[in-house]
Scaffold this active site. Structure first.
Site, PDB file in Angstrom:
ATOM      1  N   GLU A  43       0.848  -1.196   0.000  1.00 11.57           N
ATOM      2  CA  GLU A  43       0.000   0.000   0.000  1.00 11.57           C
ATOM      3  C   GLU A  43       0.879   1.240   0.000  1.00 11.57           C
ATOM      4  O   GLU A  43       1.905   1.278   0.673  1.00 11.57           O
ATOM      5  CB  GLU A  43      -0.891   0.028   1.251  1.00 11.57           C
ATOM      6  CG  GLU A  43      -1.846  -1.134   1.369  1.00 11.57           C
ATOM      7  CD  GLU A  43      -3.115  -0.976   0.554  1.00 11.57           C
ATOM      8  OE1 GLU A  43      -3.338   0.116  -0.012  1.00 11.57           O
ATOM      9  OE2 GLU A  43      -3.865  -1.953   0.475  1.00 11.57           O
ATOM     10  N   HIS A  85      -5.412  -3.196  -6.830  1.00 13.02           N
ATOM     11  CA  HIS A  85      -6.679  -3.651  -6.249  1.00 13.02           C
ATOM     12  C   HIS A  85      -7.822  -3.547  -7.250  1.00 13.02           C
ATOM     13  O   HIS A  85      -8.686  -4.413  -7.306  1.00 13.02           O
ATOM     14  CB  HIS A  85      -7.029  -2.824  -5.001  1.00 13.02           C
ATOM     15  CG  HIS A  85      -6.278  -3.249  -3.789  1.00 13.02           C
ATOM     16  ND1 HIS A  85      -5.761  -2.355  -2.895  1.00 13.02           N
ATOM     17  CD2 HIS A  85      -5.951  -4.473  -3.321  1.00 13.02           C
ATOM     18  CE1 HIS A  85      -5.158  -3.006  -1.922  1.00 13.02           C
ATOM     19  NE2 HIS A  85      -5.248  -4.295  -2.158  1.00 13.02           N
ATOM     20  N   ASP A  95      -8.588   1.707  -6.338  1.00 17.00           N
ATOM     21  CA  ASP A  95      -7.182   2.055  -6.116  1.00 17.00           C
ATOM     22  C   ASP A  95      -6.260   1.047  -6.795  1.00 17.00           C
ATOM     23  O   ASP A  95      -6.668  -0.079  -7.012  1.00 17.00           O
ATOM     24  CB  ASP A  95      -6.899   2.131  -4.609  1.00 17.00           C
ATOM     25  CG  ASP A  95      -7.024   0.781  -3.907  1.00 17.00           C
ATOM     26  OD1 ASP A  95      -8.106   0.169  -3.981  1.00 17.00           O
ATOM     27  OD2 ASP A  95      -6.044   0.334  -3.297  1.00 17.00           O
TER      28      ASP A  95
END
Length: 192
Positions: A43, A85, A95
């Protein structure tokens, strides 16, 4: 996720990469479903679409590149399996989004990219695909790339097209299959 990269490029390991993280949720890529136990989640801190989505910082992308290169070497990850994702869960996620530098990463062998220049592709933008044969070929190409396309779900199909556009055609994300998307998918599918 396994790794978190803050806006200054500092990498935080949250879970060892050989352990399952719960970052993917209900997801699908290629022949695999529910990818939590088959993927490594990274992330990058960003405000996101709801809170003033911003460009990713150079330091973040630099750190991401270093991590990915190590993981690719260690686990022999194929370029086509470097995804976001929105690629693996287009019905739920958007995202990393259209500001994520997929093309720049592909130039570093972190993912795939098509062979066309934007100026060439632009003339095919908004030219709708009307022939059923072309739509079937587009779906086949999406599946070759790795996208999971369920049969007879129009609203879901639009979200898959948007995910594809966020990744490969950022300038217009409308969920409509046009000739530009068709040409890009056709080119990408030939890389496998």
């Amino acid at each position: 996720c396994h790794f978190l990269i803050n806006q200054k490029g500092k990498v935080h390991r949250l879970i060892k990469d050989n352990r399952t993280a719960w970052h993917a949720g209900k997801s699908c890529w290629g022949k695999y479903k529910n990818l939590n136990n088959r993927s490594i989640g990274i992330e990058l801190v960003n405000r996101g679409h709801q809170f003033g989505y911003t460009n990713f910082r150079t330091k973040q992308i630099s750190s991401l590149t270093k991590i990915c290169k190590k993981l690719i070497k260690k686990y022999k990850i194929k370029k086509k399996n470097i995804v976001g994702h929105s690629d693996i869960a287009p019905q739920r996620k958007i995202d990393p989004g259209e500001k994520f530098p997929w093309q720049k990463l592909a130039k570093k062998n972190l993912g795939i990219w098509h062979d066309y220049k934007v100026n060439f592709l632009r003339k095919f933008r908004k030219i709708k695909i009307s022939k059923k044969r072309e739509k079937i070929e587009f779906i086949k190409n999406l599946k070759d790339i790795g996208y999971c396309v369920p049969a007879n779900k129009k609203s879901f199909f639009s979200k898959i097209i948007k995910a594809f556009q966020r990744h490969y055609r950022k300038e217009l994300i409308d969920g409509i299959l046009d000739k530009e998307c068709f040409i890009i998918a056709q080119n990408l599918s030939k890389k496998f």
